[in-house]
Design an enzyme around this catalytic site. Structure first.
Site, PDB file in Angstrom:
ATOM      1  N   THR A  71      38.793  33.357  40.261  1.00  0.00           N
ATOM      2  CA  THR A  71      39.602  32.165  40.532  1.00  0.00           C
ATOM      3  C   THR A  71      38.719  30.921  40.455  1.00  0.00           C
ATOM      4  O   THR A  71      39.085  29.915  39.818  1.00  0.00           O
ATOM      5  CB  THR A  71      40.251  32.269  41.931  1.00  0.00           C
ATOM      6  OG1 THR A  71      41.018  33.476  41.964  1.00  0.00           O
ATOM      7  CG2 THR A  71      41.142  31.088  42.230  1.00  0.00           C
ATOM      8  N   GLN A 178      40.483  40.412  33.365  1.00  0.00           N
ATOM      9  CA  GLN A 178      40.931  41.811  33.274  1.00  0.00           C
ATOM     10  C   GLN A 178      40.279  42.581  32.127  1.00  0.00           C
ATOM     11  O   GLN A 178      40.393  43.808  32.066  1.00  0.00           O
ATOM     12  CB  GLN A 178      42.465  41.879  33.138  1.00  0.00           C
ATOM     13  CG  GLN A 178      43.217  41.477  34.403  1.00  0.00           C
ATOM     14  CD  GLN A 178      43.069  42.471  35.566  1.00  0.00           C
ATOM     15  OE1 GLN A 178      42.695  43.631  35.378  1.00  0.00           O
ATOM     16  NE2 GLN A 178      43.354  42.014  36.769  1.00  0.00           N
ATOM     17  N   HIS A 200      34.674  42.318  40.997  1.00  0.00           N
ATOM     18  CA  HIS A 200      35.422  43.416  41.630  1.00  0.00           C
ATOM     19  C   HIS A 200      36.455  44.058  40.708  1.00  0.00           C
ATOM     20  O   HIS A 200      37.115  45.019  41.086  1.00  0.00           O
ATOM     21  CB  HIS A 200      36.050  42.962  42.958  1.00  0.00           C
ATOM     22  CG  HIS A 200      37.214  42.030  42.853  1.00  0.00           C
ATOM     23  ND1 HIS A 200      38.465  42.361  43.314  1.00  0.00           N
ATOM     24  CD2 HIS A 200      37.321  40.782  42.352  1.00  0.00           C
ATOM     25  CE1 HIS A 200      39.290  41.340  43.116  1.00  0.00           C
ATOM     26  NE2 HIS A 200      38.625  40.367  42.538  1.00  0.00           N
ATOM     27  N   THR A 236      23.874  27.930  48.456  1.00  0.00           N
ATOM     28  CA  THR A 236      22.944  29.059  48.361  1.00  0.00           C
ATOM     29  C   THR A 236      23.630  30.242  47.692  1.00  0.00           C
ATOM     30  O   THR A 236      24.752  30.607  48.047  1.00  0.00           O
ATOM     31  CB  THR A 236      22.439  29.443  49.778  1.00  0.00           C
ATOM     32  OG1 THR A 236      21.851  28.276  50.340  1.00  0.00           O
ATOM     33  CG2 THR A 236      21.419  30.568  49.712  1.00  0.00           C
ATOM     34  N   CYS A 328      63.201  39.259  40.152  1.00  0.00           N
ATOM     35  CA  CYS A 328      64.221  38.589  40.948  1.00  0.00           C
ATOM     36  C   CYS A 328      63.587  37.646  41.952  1.00  0.00           C
ATOM     37  O   CYS A 328      62.764  38.044  42.768  1.00  0.00           O
ATOM     38  CB  CYS A 328      65.032  39.655  41.682  1.00  0.00           C
ATOM     39  SG  CYS A 328      66.150  38.991  42.874  1.00  0.00           S
TER      40      CYS A 328
HETATM   41  N1  PLP Z   1      42.555  36.056  36.521  1.00  0.00           N
HETATM   42  C1  PLP Z   1      43.176  37.232  36.395  1.00  0.00           C
HETATM   43  C2  PLP Z   1      43.816  37.585  35.094  1.00  0.00           C
HETATM   44  C3  PLP Z   1      43.209  38.147  37.459  1.00  0.00           C
HETATM   45  O1  PLP Z   1      43.826  39.316  37.303  1.00  0.00           O
HETATM   46  C4  PLP Z   1      42.589  37.779  38.667  1.00  0.00           C
HETATM   47  C5  PLP Z   1      42.651  38.676  39.842  1.00  0.00           C
HETATM   48  O2  PLP Z   1      43.606  39.389  40.047  1.00  0.00           O
HETATM   49  C6  PLP Z   1      41.952  36.541  38.760  1.00  0.00           C
HETATM   50  C7  PLP Z   1      41.954  35.699  37.673  1.00  0.00           C
HETATM   51  C8  PLP Z   1      41.269  36.101  40.006  1.00  0.00           C
HETATM   52  O3  PLP Z   1      40.042  36.765  40.213  1.00  0.00           O
HETATM   53  P1  PLP Z   1      39.359  36.828  41.647  1.00  0.00           P
HETATM   54  O4  PLP Z   1      40.124  37.835  42.444  1.00  0.00           O
HETATM   55  O5  PLP Z   1      37.953  37.266  41.403  1.00  0.00           O
HETATM   56  O6  PLP Z   1      39.406  35.467  42.238  1.00  0.00           O
END
Ligand code: PLP
Length: 384
Positions: A71, A178, A200, A236, A328
């Site tokens: 993100t 992904q 992760h 940091t 929905c």
């Molecule tokens: N972009 C996509 C396509 C994702 O699937 C995800 C997480 O589900 C993210 C961004 C965000 O990654 P993070 O969980 O490391 O912030």
């Protein structure tokens, strides 16, 4: 039996990754900005990790910037380039992750950014001719199109998109969260401007990630307050996390082909078994396309509006972790914006199964058995 089939949400940590992290959590606790030997040791771990990641992606180490996840990496690429280059127009689709969509919306509000959402078809695919048309009219637009969709597994042809963007001097960011570690990525060959990774999603630690920034692209700092990450992201560094991130990517890339084969076979097995036991099943987006979709994701579409959430709940009781989403919205924000974006039938329920190298055929069979048990062939949920 407990079966984890929500690997698009997060993956279990590889034990070799944990081993790579532990020294920096136990003994090598120096601050990488300190000039004494403890600090130098930590600095050297970070620079080694940067070099490893750059090598795996055919980038140069100076093009890799560590972040606290996907993100943040998406936000850095988008907001910094829009601000640094006074960009007034962006191009994307409604199917992007919220890390992209909400960041663009924020820039719409704060900077009057104009955003064009390309049309997508039932599979979630864009029309490249439409992208060409939009960029021909507005060259220099910021383009953000993900490599693979995290919900419905649709893949964008990012090499082709990069060419189209380059021809109109339009910076191109691809959210590769992904696909990082799951597909070969060659930054030099691709010639795009930004791509993003999240530890992760490939058996690394949570809260770790990076953004690749092509050396031709100059942007202003993202986080102020320190000279870390070559002044681009103060604070940091997460030394253990960065060491783990690099180790995880190294394993994912080195063993990629074997994992791809293993996981693709699991997905094909699940499709085949579910089709045999549930007459009315279909698959959302492109996820039922074994050849061309993101092989780690399968998104089931089942009749009856309640089926998705009820099935998820029942699967959880049966020991299976999956994730859901329905098209929905019931007038609220509930429901998947991606399923709405591909015009999925709001009367049908959706369940996303996503796989990793640790899943086994037995686990797939167990999950299929439970889905079929909970959703008997040809019987609608409201009738049972
Ligand atoms: N972009 C996509 C396509 C994702 O699937 C995800 C997480 O589900 C993210 C961004 C965000 O990654 P993070 O969980 O490391 O912030």
């Amino acid at each position: 039996m407990r079966v984890y089939l929500d690997n698009a949400a997060t993956t279990p940590l590889d034990s070799a990754v944990l081993d790579a992290m532990l020294p920096y959590l136990r003994n090598n606790y120096g601050n990488p900005s300190s000039i004494h030997s403890h600090g130098r040791e930590a600095r050297s771990a970070i620079e080694k990790a940067r070099k490893t990641i750059a090598g795996l992606l055919n980038a140069s180490p100076g093009e890799i910037f560590f972040t606290a996840g996907g993100t943040e990496a998406d936000n850095m690429a988008i907001s910094c380039s829009i601000a640094s280059h006074n960009i007034t127009h962006a191009v994307t689709t409604q199917l992007e992750h919220h890390a992209v969509l909400h960041c663009l919306q924020h820039n719409q509000q704060q900077r009057n950014l104009d955003v064009t959402y390309l049309h997508t078809n039932k599979q979630g695919l864009i029309d490249l001719a439409e992208l060409e048309e939009v960029l021909a009219k507005r060259p220099g637009s910021f383009v953000s199109l993900m490599h693979a969709n995290n919900e419905v597994a649709t893949m964008n042809p990012i090499a082709r998109i990069a060419e189209i963007c380059k021809a109109t001097n339009s910076p191109f960011h691809s959210d590769t969260v992904q696909t990082m570690g799951h597909y070969p990525i060659d930054c030099t060959a691709l010639s795009l401007d930004f791509l993003t990774g999240s530890g992760h999603k490939f058996h690394g630690p949570k809260g770790t990630g990076f953004v690749y920034i092509n050396s031709r692209m100059k942007i202003h700092p993202f986080i102020h307050g320190g000279a870390q990450e070559r002044n681009m992201r103060g604070g940091t560094e997460n030394v253990a996390g960065i060491a783990g991130l690099a180790k995880a990517l190294e394993i994912a890339v080195t063993e990629q082909e074997a994992h791809r084969r293993h996981i693709t076979a699991l997905k094909a097995r699940m499709i085949e078994r579910l089709k045999a036991s549930i007459e009315e099943i279909s698959f959302n987006g492109d996820s039922g396309n074994v050849e061309n979709s993101l092989y780690t994701v399968l998104n089931l579409s089942l009749p009856a509006s309640e089926v998705g959430d009820m099935l998820l709940f029942s699967l959880d009781i049966a020991g299976i972790s999956a994730s859901g989403g329905s098209a929905c919205s019931s007038g609220s924000e509930i429901g998947s914006h991606v399923l709405r974006g591909i015009n999925a039938d709001p009367a049908r329920g959706a369940v996303r199964f996503s796989f990793s190298k640790y899943n086994t055929p037995d686990e797939i069979d167990y999950a299929c058995e439970k889905v079929a048990e909970l959703y008997p062939a040809g019987v609608r949920l409201e009738q049972v």
